[in-house]
Design a protein around this motif. Structure first.
Motif, PDB file in Angstrom:
ATOM      1  N   LYS A 251       0.846  -1.192   0.000  1.00 59.86           N
ATOM      2  CA  LYS A 251       0.000   0.000   0.000  1.00 59.86           C
ATOM      3  C   LYS A 251       0.882   1.242   0.000  1.00 59.86           C
ATOM      4  O   LYS A 251       1.853   1.311   0.756  1.00 59.86           O
ATOM      5  CB  LYS A 251      -0.904   0.002   1.239  1.00 59.86           C
ATOM      6  N   PRO A 252       0.573   2.235  -0.835  1.00 58.39           N
ATOM      7  CA  PRO A 252       1.409   3.437  -0.882  1.00 58.39           C
ATOM      8  C   PRO A 252       1.123   4.392   0.278  1.00 58.39           C
ATOM      9  O   PRO A 252      -0.027   4.595   0.674  1.00 58.39           O
ATOM     10  CB  PRO A 252       1.030   4.077  -2.224  1.00 58.39           C
ATOM     11  N   VAL A 253       2.175   4.954   0.826  1.00 61.19           N
ATOM     12  CA  VAL A 253       2.094   5.996   1.844  1.00 61.19           C
ATOM     13  C   VAL A 253       3.000   7.132   1.394  1.00 61.19           C
ATOM     14  O   VAL A 253       4.158   6.890   1.027  1.00 61.19           O
ATOM     15  CB  VAL A 253       2.548   5.479   3.229  1.00 61.19           C
ATOM     16  N   THR A 254       2.491   8.353   1.395  1.00 60.68           N
ATOM     17  CA  THR A 254       3.284   9.508   0.973  1.00 60.68           C
ATOM     18  C   THR A 254       3.537  10.416   2.169  1.00 60.68           C
ATOM     19  O   THR A 254       2.618  10.741   2.926  1.00 60.68           O
ATOM     20  CB  THR A 254       2.558  10.291  -0.139  1.00 60.68           C
ATOM     21  N   LEU A 255       4.801  10.817   2.323  1.00 64.28           N
ATOM     22  CA  LEU A 255       5.206  11.659   3.446  1.00 64.28           C
ATOM     23  C   LEU A 255       5.590  13.054   2.962  1.00 64.28           C
ATOM     24  O   LEU A 255       6.191  13.207   1.891  1.00 64.28           O
ATOM     25  CB  LEU A 255       6.406  11.039   4.170  1.00 64.28           C
ATOM     26  N   VAL A 279       3.918  -1.599   3.270  1.00 62.68           N
ATOM     27  CA  VAL A 279       3.643  -0.328   2.614  1.00 62.68           C
ATOM     28  C   VAL A 279       4.878   0.117   1.833  1.00 62.68           C
ATOM     29  O   VAL A 279       6.021  -0.180   2.220  1.00 62.68           O
ATOM     30  CB  VAL A 279       3.237   0.781   3.619  1.00 62.68           C
ATOM     31  N   ALA A 280       4.635   0.802   0.721  1.00 58.50           N
ATOM     32  CA  ALA A 280       5.695   1.454  -0.044  1.00 58.50           C
ATOM     33  C   ALA A 280       5.629   2.935   0.292  1.00 58.50           C
ATOM     34  O   ALA A 280       4.574   3.562   0.138  1.00 58.50           O
ATOM     35  CB  ALA A 280       5.500   1.221  -1.540  1.00 58.50           C
ATOM     36  N   VAL A 281       6.728   3.488   0.750  1.00 52.09           N
ATOM     37  CA  VAL A 281       6.735   4.856   1.273  1.00 52.09           C
ATOM     38  C   VAL A 281       7.414   5.787   0.264  1.00 52.09           C
ATOM     39  O   VAL A 281       8.514   5.507  -0.218  1.00 52.09           O
ATOM     40  CB  VAL A 281       7.460   4.912   2.634  1.00 52.09           C
ATOM     41  N   TYR A 282       6.730   6.907  -0.034  1.00 55.13           N
ATOM     42  CA  TYR A 282       7.220   7.878  -1.007  1.00 55.13           C
ATOM     43  C   TYR A 282       7.375   9.245  -0.353  1.00 55.13           C
ATOM     44  O   TYR A 282       6.633   9.601   0.574  1.00 55.13           O
ATOM     45  CB  TYR A 282       6.226   8.004  -2.170  1.00 55.13           C
ATOM     46  N   GLY A 283       8.339   9.993  -0.857  1.00 53.35           N
ATOM     47  CA  GLY A 283       8.426  11.404  -0.511  1.00 53.35           C
ATOM     48  C   GLY A 283       7.507  12.190  -1.429  1.00 53.35           C
ATOM     49  O   GLY A 283       7.317  11.833  -2.592  1.00 53.35           O
ATOM     50  N   GLU A 284       6.958  13.300  -0.888  1.00 57.52           N
ATOM     51  CA  GLU A 284       5.970  14.061  -1.655  1.00 57.52           C
ATOM     52  C   GLU A 284       6.630  14.988  -2.675  1.00 57.52           C
ATOM     53  O   GLU A 284       6.190  15.093  -3.818  1.00 57.52           O
ATOM     54  CB  GLU A 284       5.109  14.887  -0.696  1.00 57.52           C
ATOM     55  N   LEU A 289      10.428   7.161  -4.367  1.00 57.63           N
ATOM     56  CA  LEU A 289      10.343   6.025  -3.448  1.00 57.63           C
ATOM     57  C   LEU A 289      11.435   6.160  -2.396  1.00 57.63           C
ATOM     58  O   LEU A 289      12.611   6.368  -2.718  1.00 57.63           O
ATOM     59  CB  LEU A 289      10.515   4.711  -4.223  1.00 57.63           C
ATOM     60  N   LEU A 290      11.046   6.007  -1.127  1.00 60.26           N
ATOM     61  CA  LEU A 290      12.004   6.069  -0.019  1.00 60.26           C
ATOM     62  C   LEU A 290      12.365   4.688   0.514  1.00 60.26           C
ATOM     63  O   LEU A 290      13.462   4.479   1.028  1.00 60.26           O
ATOM     64  CB  LEU A 290      11.429   6.909   1.131  1.00 60.26           C
ATOM     65  N   GLY A 291      11.404   3.766   0.432  1.00 60.66           N
ATOM     66  CA  GLY A 291      11.641   2.431   0.963  1.00 60.66           C
ATOM     67  C   GLY A 291      10.327   1.759   1.306  1.00 60.66           C
ATOM     68  O   GLY A 291       9.254   2.178   0.852  1.00 60.66           O
ATOM     69  N   VAL A 292      10.411   0.721   2.113  1.00 62.69           N
ATOM     70  CA  VAL A 292       9.221  -0.011   2.532  1.00 62.69           C
ATOM     71  C   VAL A 292       9.171  -0.069   4.049  1.00 62.69           C
ATOM     72  O   VAL A 292      10.161   0.194   4.748  1.00 62.69           O
ATOM     73  CB  VAL A 292       9.205  -1.442   1.948  1.00 62.69           C
ATOM     74  N   GLY A 293       8.020  -0.428   4.548  1.00 66.86           N
ATOM     75  CA  GLY A 293       7.845  -0.573   5.984  1.00 66.86           C
ATOM     76  C   GLY A 293       6.496  -1.190   6.276  1.00 66.86           C
ATOM     77  O   GLY A 293       5.875  -1.801   5.392  1.00 66.86           O
ATOM     78  N   HIS A 294       6.027  -1.019   7.508  1.00 62.98           N
ATOM     79  CA  HIS A 294       4.676  -1.464   7.843  1.00 62.98           C
ATOM     80  C   HIS A 294       4.072  -0.484   8.837  1.00 62.98           C
ATOM     81  O   HIS A 294       4.795   0.278   9.490  1.00 62.98           O
ATOM     82  CB  HIS A 294       4.675  -2.892   8.395  1.00 62.98           C
TER      83      HIS A 294
END
Length: 332
Positions: A251-255, A279-284, A289-294
């Motif tokens: 799931k994408p998450v944007t920070l 989750v796949a984490v992105y910078g806005e 793409l920044l990396g993955v996590g949960h």
């Protein structure tokens, strides 16, 4: 006198190339060939595909190698043909013939085929073949096999998610079974072909194997080695898909900028996100793409992360990346 070898100037390449691996190449042979064609600094594949098999082999470059293990665990789909009535030492056409038995019509009725298909659908147990790379006491099983030594192998649990079988013939008009199987990791298709033959009472060995999908990455998206060799350098680079091609199930998450920099430092972030195991984490700004996590209890917990240098290199290779590159340098 031999001409001096030209040293290849390596460069950072980040992403995934979907290769339609040809017959006769080991996975590592194919990887090294493509790595050389791309002049890539760092590369890895996502699990071996036998030299006797063709088909989908995702090759990871640069930052994508951090996520290659995700494809190891992904379900895979194969198309295979097993020749009935003949068993071999290896379970495929490379081995010596062990036994030949007649194939009779009553073994191959639609009802019998349907029963065998049902027998091998769902959770099953397999004994790994001697001609495999599994290790016993630090030594690959195929090394024992080549020395004429057979060692005990415990059965393993695997899952056949879907199996479709139909009768066909080989090039010599001998009767065979064609099957398409979607299976869990660790499934040996040679063993499945042998077991299907045994269940039909006539034995079998594999004469054709092609991987047509791995983790949702299908063979229709692949490029061949011959095609790559015929391309220009820029055309080859355009075959490299983004790193997050491997993260389709995340799931994408944007920070926002401040949180993006802290997340890249390995710090947990709090936010209104529902729990999610991947989750796949992105910078806005810039979008990267920044990396993955949960996510657990509203907390975003980092997993595998890209480095700021990797992100910068990816953006430098992306269209319009220069527009916001200054933002990246100041926020990471």
């Amino acid at each position: 006198m031999n001409a001096p070898r030209v040293r290849v100037q390596r460069r950072p390449v980040h992403g995934v190339l979907l290769l339609d691996k040809p017959l006769g190449f080991s996975s590592n042979d194919a990887l090294q060939k493509v790595k050389w064609l791309l002049r890539a600094e760092k590369a890895g594949h996502t699990g071996t595909l036998d030299p006797l098999a063709s088909g989908v082999l995702p090759l990871c470059f640069g930052a994508a190698t951090k996520f290659s293990a995700l494809q190891l665990d992904a379900p895979k789909t194969y198309e295979a043909i097993a020749l009935l009535g003949v068993t071999t030492t290896t379970g495929d056409a490379e081995g010596e013939v062990l036994q030949e038995r007649p194939v009779t019509a009553d073994q191959l009725t639609p009802e019998r085929l349907a029963a065998v298909q049902a027998q091998f659908t769902g959770p099953i147990r397999q004994v790994p073949p001697m001609h495999s790379a599994l290790k016993k006491d630090g030594k690959a099983l195929y090394e024992y096999a080549r020395a004429g030594v057979e060692v005990e192998r415990p059965a393993r649990d695997v899952v056949i998610h879907a199996l479709n079988m139909e009768l066909t013939h080989d090039s010599q008009a001998r009767i065979a079974i064609k099957f398409i199987v979607k299976c869990s990791k660790g499934t040996y298709i040679r063993t499945l072909g042998e077991d299907i033959g045994a269940a039909l009472g006539c034995g079998a060995h594999l004469i054709f194997l092609r991987r047509i999908d791995t983790g949702g990455l299908g063979v229709e998206r692949c490029v061949t080695l011959a095609q790559l060799e015929a391309m220009t350098d820029d055309e080859r680079l355009r075959q490299v898909l983004p790193v997050d091609t491997l993260l389709a199930g995340h799931k994408p998450v944007t920070l926002e900028e401040q949180d993006a920099g802290r997340f890249l430092s390995g710090l947990r972030r709090r936010g209104p996100w529902p729990d999610a195991p991947a989750v796949a984490v992105y910078g806005e700004r810039p979008h990267a793409l920044l990396g993955v996590g949960h996510v657990q209890a509203g907390e975003l917990i980092p997993g595998r992360l890209l480095s700021p240098i990797e992100i910068q290199q990816i953006l430098q290779g992306a269209p319009r990346a220069h527009i916001e590159r200054g933002t990246l340098e100041t926020t990471l």
